[in-house]
Scaffold this active site. Structure first.
Site, mmCIF file in Angstrom:
data_model
loop_
_atom_site.group_PDB
_atom_site.id
_atom_site.type_symbol
_atom_site.label_atom_id
_atom_site.label_comp_id
_atom_site.label_asym_id
_atom_site.label_seq_id
_atom_site.Cartn_x
_atom_site.Cartn_y
_atom_site.Cartn_z
ATOM 1 N N LYS A 259 0.835 -1.209 0.000
ATOM 2 C CA LYS A 259 0.000 0.000 0.000
ATOM 3 C C LYS A 259 0.862 1.250 0.000
ATOM 4 C CE LYS A 259 -4.290 -1.089 2.072
ATOM 5 N NZ LYS A 259 -5.005 -0.900 0.789
ATOM 6 N N ARG B 8 -11.729 -9.309 -1.961
ATOM 7 C CA ARG B 8 -12.620 -10.080 -2.845
ATOM 8 C C ARG B 8 -12.173 -11.541 -2.934
ATOM 9 N NH1 ARG B 8 -11.455 -6.093 -7.748
ATOM 10 N NH2 ARG B 8 -11.148 -4.715 -5.958
HETATM 11 N N1 BES Z 1 -8.923 -2.625 2.395
HETATM 12 C C1 BES Z 1 -8.736 -1.990 1.148
HETATM 13 C C2 BES Z 1 -9.839 -0.991 0.814
HETATM 14 C C3 BES Z 1 -9.896 0.220 1.699
HETATM 15 C C4 BES Z 1 -9.228 1.371 1.343
HETATM 16 C C5 BES Z 1 -10.663 0.218 2.849
HETATM 17 C C6 BES Z 1 -9.297 2.484 2.159
HETATM 18 C C7 BES Z 1 -10.725 1.316 3.649
HETATM 19 C C8 BES Z 1 -10.067 2.457 3.317
HETATM 20 C C9 BES Z 1 -8.720 -3.037 0.033
HETATM 21 O O1 BES Z 1 -8.163 -4.259 0.388
HETATM 22 C C10 BES Z 1 -7.882 -2.498 -1.071
HETATM 23 O O2 BES Z 1 -6.729 -2.305 -0.860
HETATM 24 N N2 BES Z 1 -8.497 -2.250 -2.229
HETATM 25 C C11 BES Z 1 -7.823 -1.719 -3.349
HETATM 26 C C12 BES Z 1 -8.228 -2.497 -4.573
HETATM 27 C C13 BES Z 1 -7.419 -2.194 -5.800
HETATM 28 C C14 BES Z 1 -5.989 -2.663 -5.611
HETATM 29 C C15 BES Z 1 -8.059 -2.886 -6.995
HETATM 30 C C16 BES Z 1 -8.181 -0.251 -3.482
HETATM 31 O O3 BES Z 1 -9.343 0.106 -3.267
HETATM 32 O O4 BES Z 1 -7.292 0.543 -3.746
HETATM 33 MN MN MN Z 2 -6.086 -4.327 0.224
#
Ligand code: BES
Ligand code: MN
Ligand code: ZN
Length: 498
Positions: free
Chosen positions: A275, A350
């Site tokens: 991240k 997912r």
């Molecule tokens: N847990 C995150 C989503 C999230 C982001 C929740 C900010 C709460 C606050 C999820 O696992 C994630 O990282 N999603 C990615 C997906 C992408 C890589 C397709 C996202 O939303 O950036």
């Molecule tokens: Mn994630």
């Protein structure tokens, strides 16, 4: 860490005493002021008793505040000098809509937050609004910390009126949400998948109710759960867990069956697709908020007793960065055999949900299949933090959930499952790619929902993307900065309609 976290939960009771005993030990009284009554104070039984007890004329007091408009949440504070009763609060309740009552309740609750006050609240007169009033009072007083010196200072509430049943129901909603918040606020060095499974076990056993049962799968029992393993094996100690909690009272065999699936990522680093920027990672202990909400709601059903069978599936894993993390380009096999090409390991939610949905379809014959997940940043971009994104093909169910959400104060917005974007899930090497990266449609929350839909067969399915409302960035209303417990009251409110 000696005091248990729920020790911060305020006491709440009900009183309809007509005698002076009503004010025994009370330190503050809250009286409502409606906008529609030209700011006059209703001569209720309580107001008469209060006047006799304190010799204060509230009409005259009110006249001293020409700027007061009785907007929901506006408060006049009248100090009293003798005895235990030291405050009368005149609380604006606007037009006394559900939203107004919520605002007024959280405002008065915040006034006495983390103090030893004992508040007699008369601000709700309509039976139907008592549950929300109770939940708002309690939740606006939420406290959580792991400080070594515990200062256990909390208020107590007494709800005025003939509302014993509504008060205890309101408390069921509040306690369940409180529990969800405690799980979310717990830091991830404590909260691993095993810890979450053990919390679920202790909730079930302490409920002492034969309608509730729990099973936990780990290790080899998970061999068919390819998504849960691919994500959770990044953190081998102690590895992923699949938790199945059921509410099935005696004789419930023919009742409708609702299966809830929750994302239980105990920390989301993103994995190899780390991240960035790194500070967005700090909130990621909340990435199990969906699992926490379905767990607390299901356990609370033993007290609420609706005529519906419920099975909650908690998909628990840590998405870590390690030598055993999955790689972008891996192909995994989900429960039921569907193969998926992993593109970005930060789209882990997912992957764990897909196994849960496929398992529910295969093994549990659900009449309703509902998943709750902090799934995409895109949902927050689209709707902000006040609404969850709701996806379902069933418009009447969507309407119902929308209404319940407004009633309990957890609002949802019906989003479209856009079939045109489905081709984004194509993969050259597997049945699907998991980040919907073909053709560059964007719409990340929509395409995540389309991915999940591949695993629900022809079930009546609803997906809640709660990435926005699961966390609050500010201390406001019912929330403190951090986990909100979103979806707990929404689910309870909905399940209570069966
Ligand atoms: N847990 C995150 C989503 C999230 C982001 C929740 C900010 C709460 C606050 C999820 O696992 C994630 O990282 N999603 C990615 C997906 C992408 C890589 C397709 C996202 O939303 O950036
Ligand atoms: Mn994630
Ligand atoms: Zn995540």
């Amino acid at each position: 860490m000696s005091a248990k976290k729920t020790d911060f939960l305020p006491e709440i009771s009900n009183s309809n005493l007509k005698s002076d005993k009503l004010f025994k030990d009370i330190t503050a009284v809250a009286i409502p002021v409606l906008q529609s009554e030209k700011l006059a104070i209703k001569k209720s039984e309580l107001v008469k008793q209060l006047a006799a007890h304190t010799h204060i004329n509230l009409e005259i007091e009110l006249a001293n505040w020409p700027d007061f408009t009785a907007k929901a949440g506006e408060i006049i504070e009248i100090p009293l000098s003798d005895g235990k009763l030291t405050r009368i609060y005149l609380v604006g309740v606007g037009a006394a809509t559900d939203e107004d009552i919520r605002k007024a309740s959280t405002a008065i609750s915040r006034k006495i937050k983390a103090s030893p006050a004992k508040l007699l609240s008369a601000i709700v007169e309509d039976k139907k609004q008592v549950e929300n009033h109770v939940a708002a009072l309690v939740l606006a007083n939420y406290q959580f910390n792991l400080k070594s010196e515990k200062k256990l200072v909390k208020p107590e509430f007494v709800i005025y009126g003939d509302f014993a049943e509504q008060v205890s129901r309101g408390l069921i909603f509040a306690k369940a949400t409180w529990r969800t918040r405690d799980l979310i606020h717990t830091p991830s060095n404590i909260k691993n998948p095993l810890w979450l499974a053990n919390q679920a076990k202790s909730f079930v056993s302490s409920a002492k109710n034969s309608a509730l049962s729990i099973k936990v799968k780990a290790g080899r029992e998970l061999k068919e759960f390819g998504g849960l393993l691919a994500v959770g094996n990044s953190s081998p100690n102690p590895g992923p867990r699949f938790v199945e909690v059921s509410y099935a009272p005696k004789g419930s065999g023919n009742w409708p069956h609702v299966v809830l699936v929750g994302k239980g990522i105990t920390f989301d680093t993103g994995g190899v697709s780390l991240k960035r920027p790194y500070d967005v990672m700090v909130g990621m202990k909340s990435d199990m908020a969906g699992a926490a909400a379905i767990l607390s709601a299901t356990v609370a059903l033993a007290e609420l007793k609706p005529k519906v069978r419920v099975t909650a599936l908690l998909m628990c894993a840590e998405n870590a960065l390690s030598g055993t993390s999955q790689r972008p380009s891996d192909v995994i096999k989900h429960y039921g055999g569907t193969t998926v090409e992993v593109i970005n390991t930060d789209a882990e939610g997912r992957l764990v949900l897909a196994d849960g949905l496929a398992y529910a379809d295969d093994k549990l014959d659900p009449d309703y299949l509902v998943d709750v997940a902090t799934l995409t940043g895109a949902a927050t971009l689209g709707l902000g933090r006040q609404f969850a994104a709701m996806y379902t093909r069933d418009n009447s169910l969507a309407k119902k959930l929308h209404t319940v959400g407004n009633q309990v104060g957890e609002r949802v917005w019906h989003m479209p499952l856009l079939d045109d974007y489905e081709v984004a899930l194509e993969s050259d090497i597997a049945d699907f790619n998991h980040t919907a990266d073909k053709y560059d449609f964007s719409a990340g929350s929509v395409t995540a929902a389309l991915f999940l839909e591949k695993f629900v067969a022809d079930r009546k399915w609803v997906h809640f993307d709660i990435a926005g409302p699961a966390r609050s960035e500010v201390d406001a209303g019912e929330n403190i900065k951090g986990g909100t417990g979103f979806a707990t009251r929404l689910l309870l409110g909905w399940l209570d309609t069966f």
